[in-house]
Scaffold this active site. Sequence first.
Site, PDB file in Angstrom:
ATOM      1  N   ASP A  57      -2.238  11.654   9.631  1.00 44.87           N
ATOM      2  CA  ASP A  57      -3.549  11.560   8.965  1.00 44.87           C
ATOM      3  C   ASP A  57      -4.112  12.966   9.035  1.00 44.87           C
ATOM      4  O   ASP A  57      -4.001  13.624  10.092  1.00 44.87           O
ATOM      5  CB  ASP A  57      -4.477  10.569   9.694  1.00 44.87           C
ATOM      6  CG  ASP A  57      -5.762  10.308   8.905  1.00 44.87           C
ATOM      7  OD1 ASP A  57      -6.488  11.282   8.594  1.00 44.87           O
ATOM      8  OD2 ASP A  57      -6.044   9.139   8.580  1.00 44.87           O
TER       9      ASP A  57
ATOM     10  N   TYR B 285      -8.058   5.916  17.042  1.00 50.00           N
ATOM     11  CA  TYR B 285      -7.216   6.222  15.878  1.00 50.00           C
ATOM     12  C   TYR B 285      -6.945   7.721  15.800  1.00 50.00           C
ATOM     13  O   TYR B 285      -5.793   8.157  15.698  1.00 50.00           O
ATOM     14  CB  TYR B 285      -7.910   5.722  14.603  1.00 50.00           C
ATOM     15  CG  TYR B 285      -7.192   6.090  13.324  1.00 50.00           C
ATOM     16  CD1 TYR B 285      -6.136   5.312  12.847  1.00 50.00           C
ATOM     17  CD2 TYR B 285      -7.560   7.225  12.584  1.00 50.00           C
ATOM     18  CE1 TYR B 285      -5.467   5.654  11.679  1.00 50.00           C
ATOM     19  CE2 TYR B 285      -6.899   7.573  11.420  1.00 50.00           C
ATOM     20  CZ  TYR B 285      -5.851   6.781  10.963  1.00 50.00           C
ATOM     21  OH  TYR B 285      -5.185   7.123   9.810  1.00 50.00           O
TER      22      TYR B 285
ATOM     23  N   ARG C  36       0.820  -1.213   0.000  1.00 43.86           N
ATOM     24  CA  ARG C  36       0.000   0.000   0.000  1.00 43.86           C
ATOM     25  C   ARG C  36       0.861   1.272   0.000  1.00 43.86           C
ATOM     26  O   ARG C  36       1.780   1.417  -0.791  1.00 43.86           O
ATOM     27  CB  ARG C  36      -1.000  -0.070   1.175  1.00 43.86           C
ATOM     28  CG  ARG C  36      -2.026  -1.209   0.959  1.00 43.86           C
ATOM     29  CD  ARG C  36      -2.909  -1.486   2.182  1.00 43.86           C
ATOM     30  NE  ARG C  36      -3.578  -0.343   2.723  1.00 43.86           N
ATOM     31  CZ  ARG C  36      -4.755   0.135   2.335  1.00 43.86           C
ATOM     32  NH1 ARG C  36      -5.412  -0.461   1.359  1.00 43.86           N
ATOM     33  NH2 ARG C  36      -5.287   1.186   2.898  1.00 43.86           N
TER      34      ARG C  36
HETATM   35  N1  LIG Z   1      -4.922   4.710   3.375  1.00 43.12           N
HETATM   36  C1  LIG Z   1      -5.240   5.998   3.495  1.00 43.12           C
HETATM   37  O1  LIG Z   1      -6.023   6.558   2.702  1.00 43.12           O
HETATM   38  C2  LIG Z   1      -4.647   6.808   4.615  1.00 43.12           C
HETATM   39  C3  LIG Z   1      -5.292   8.001   4.991  1.00 43.12           C
HETATM   40  C4  LIG Z   1      -4.737   8.757   6.002  1.00 43.12           C
HETATM   41  C5  LIG Z   1      -3.561   8.345   6.620  1.00 43.12           C
HETATM   42  N2  LIG Z   1      -2.964   7.189   6.227  1.00 43.12           N
HETATM   43  C6  LIG Z   1      -1.734   6.786   6.907  1.00 43.12           C
HETATM   44  O2  LIG Z   1      -0.755   6.456   5.930  1.00 43.12           O
HETATM   45  C7  LIG Z   1       0.045   5.354   6.397  1.00 43.12           C
HETATM   46  C8  LIG Z   1      -0.038   4.206   5.382  1.00 43.12           C
HETATM   47  O3  LIG Z   1      -1.410   3.892   5.173  1.00 43.12           O
HETATM   48  P1  LIG Z   1      -1.873   2.446   4.672  1.00 43.12           P
HETATM   49  O4  LIG Z   1      -3.349   2.519   4.505  1.00 43.12           O
HETATM   50  O5  LIG Z   1      -1.022   2.014   3.518  1.00 43.12           O
HETATM   51  O6  LIG Z   1      -1.502   1.585   5.987  1.00 43.12           O
HETATM   52  P2  LIG Z   1      -2.047   0.151   6.432  1.00 43.12           P
HETATM   53  O7  LIG Z   1      -2.277  -0.674   5.221  1.00 43.12           O
HETATM   54  O8  LIG Z   1      -3.205   0.343   7.371  1.00 43.12           O
HETATM   55  O9  LIG Z   1      -0.838  -0.409   7.324  1.00 43.12           O
HETATM   56  C9  LIG Z   1       0.491  -0.421   6.858  1.00 43.12           C
HETATM   57  C10 LIG Z   1       1.251  -1.551   7.484  1.00 43.12           C
HETATM   58  O10 LIG Z   1       1.411  -1.373   8.894  1.00 43.12           O
HETATM   59  C11 LIG Z   1       1.944  -2.579   9.365  1.00 43.12           C
HETATM   60  N3  LIG Z   1       1.666  -2.800  10.796  1.00 43.12           N
HETATM   61  C12 LIG Z   1       0.482  -2.785  11.435  1.00 43.12           C
HETATM   62  N4  LIG Z   1       0.659  -3.126  12.732  1.00 43.12           N
HETATM   63  C13 LIG Z   1       1.993  -3.357  12.901  1.00 43.12           C
HETATM   64  C14 LIG Z   1       2.795  -3.768  13.999  1.00 43.12           C
HETATM   65  N5  LIG Z   1       2.291  -4.032  15.221  1.00 43.12           N
HETATM   66  N6  LIG Z   1       4.132  -3.899  13.802  1.00 43.12           N
HETATM   67  C15 LIG Z   1       4.657  -3.660  12.591  1.00 43.12           C
HETATM   68  N7  LIG Z   1       3.961  -3.298  11.516  1.00 43.12           N
HETATM   69  C16 LIG Z   1       2.632  -3.149  11.669  1.00 43.12           C
HETATM   70  C17 LIG Z   1       1.313  -3.697   8.529  1.00 43.12           C
HETATM   71  O11 LIG Z   1       2.384  -4.507   8.086  1.00 43.12           O
HETATM   72  P3  LIG Z   1       2.203  -6.079   7.680  1.00 43.12           P
HETATM   73  O12 LIG Z   1       1.314  -6.100   6.490  1.00 43.12           O
HETATM   74  O13 LIG Z   1       3.579  -6.532   7.393  1.00 43.12           O
HETATM   75  O14 LIG Z   1       1.595  -6.761   8.891  1.00 43.12           O
HETATM   76  C18 LIG Z   1       0.628  -2.925   7.390  1.00 43.12           C
HETATM   77  O15 LIG Z   1       0.845  -3.481   6.117  1.00 43.12           O
HETATM   78  C19 LIG Z   1      -0.510   4.985   7.769  1.00 43.12           C
HETATM   79  O16 LIG Z   1       0.232   5.602   8.779  1.00 43.12           O
HETATM   80  C20 LIG Z   1      -1.926   5.527   7.739  1.00 43.12           C
HETATM   81  O17 LIG Z   1      -2.449   5.821   9.024  1.00 43.12           O
HETATM   82  C21 LIG Z   1      -3.486   6.411   5.259  1.00 43.12           C
END
Ligand SMILES: NC(=O)c1ccc[n+]([C@@H]2O[C@H](COP(=O)([O-])OP(=O)(O)OC[C@H]3O[C@@H](n4cnc5c(N)ncnc54)[C@H](OP(=O)(O)O)[C@@H]3O)[C@@H](O)[C@H]2O)c1
Length: 238
Positions: A136, A150, A16
Site C-alpha cells: 500500500d 493496517y 476486486r
Molecule cells: N483497494 C485499494 O484501493 C487498495 C489500496 C492500497 C492497497 N491495496 C492492496 O491491494 C490488495 C488488493 O486490494 P483489494 O481492495 O482488492 O483487497 P480486499 O478486497 O480488501 O481483499 C482481498 C481478498 O483477501 C482475502 N482475504 C482476507 N482475509 C483472508 C484470509 N484470512 N485468508 C485468505 N484470504 C483472505 C479475501 O478473500 P475472500 O473474499 O475469498 O474471503 C478478499 O477478497 C490488498 O493487498 C490491499 O491491501 C488496495
Amino acid sequence: MELRGKTALVTGGAKRIGRCIALALGAEGMRVAVHHRSSPEEAAATAREIGDALPFQADLTDAADIERLVGEVTSSLGDLRVLINSASIFEPSPWPLTDEAWERNVAIHMTAPMRLIRAAAPGLQRERGVVVNIIDAVWSRPSWPRHTAYCVSKAGLAALTQSLARALAPEIRVVGVAPGAVLPPDDYSGSQRDAAVRRVPLVRWGTPDDVAQAVVALARSDYITGQILAVDGGQSIC
Ligand SMILES: NC(=O)c1ccc[n+]([C@@H]2O[C@H](COP(=O)([O-])OP(=O)(O)OC[C@H]3O[C@@H](n4cnc5c(N)ncnc54)[C@H](OP(=O)(O)O)[C@@H]3O)[C@@H](O)[C@H]2O)c1
C-alpha cells in the site's frame, strides 16, 4: 522472464484487485491458481474466465492451510514461477489498539506472506521465479491514525520484501507494488471517495488494471528485485 505456460498463484484472487491481477497473468498465458478464502463462486468464475486456471480455498491465517494450499497448487499446476501476495483486510484500528486488531493485521499482511514464500520457495527456486507483494502506498509514511495496525503491518510487508530480496537472491526475485486509491471499500460514501483523491496529484482514483499492469511488468523483468513500485497517482511524493 517468460510467463507463458508457467504457473502463478494469486492470493485473494477471486475479487476486486486480486481478480484483475489473476486475469492479467492469465492474459500473459500463465496457468493461474486463483486463491480465495470465502468466495468460492467468484473464484470459480475468475478461473473460468481465464481458462487455464483453477480455484483453491485456504484461510491464510492458518499455517497448516498455507502448506496444504501450496501443496495442492503445485501438484495440480506445477512449481510456481510467480507468487502474488494480495489477500488483505482493511478495517479501522483506532487508538487504543486492541490485541485482536493488531494480530489480525499482522497475520494476514506479514505472517501469511512470509509463510507462503517459505512454502513455495523450493519450487520458486527451481523456476527462478518472482514474488510480488501487494503493499500500500501508505507503507512509506504510515500516517492514518485510525488504521494504525493496517499501516504498520503493510510497512512490515515492505520490509519483508526488501529483506527477502537479499535473502533469496539470486534464484528468487522479491518485489512489491504499492497501490494508492484504486478501489474504495464497498461501503465508502461519495464524499469519502472524493476526499480520498483530493490531495493526489493526478486527482483521480486509479484502476485495478493500473495495479495489474505494474505487477505484470515487474514479474516480466529479469533484473529488478527489492523494489517497491507505487501505483498511486503521485500520492507518496506529496
Ligand atoms: N483497494 C485499494 O484501493 C487498495 C489500496 C492500497 C492497497 N491495496 C492492496 O491491494 C490488495 C488488493 O486490494 P483489494 O481492495 O482488492 O483487497 P480486499 O478486497 O480488501 O481483499 C482481498 C481478498 O483477501 C482475502 N482475504 C482476507 N482475509 C483472508 C484470509 N484470512 N485468508 C485468505 N484470504 C483472505 C479475501 O478473500 P475472500 O473474499 O475469498 O474471503 C478478499 O477478497 C490488498 O493487498 C490491499 O491491501 C488496495
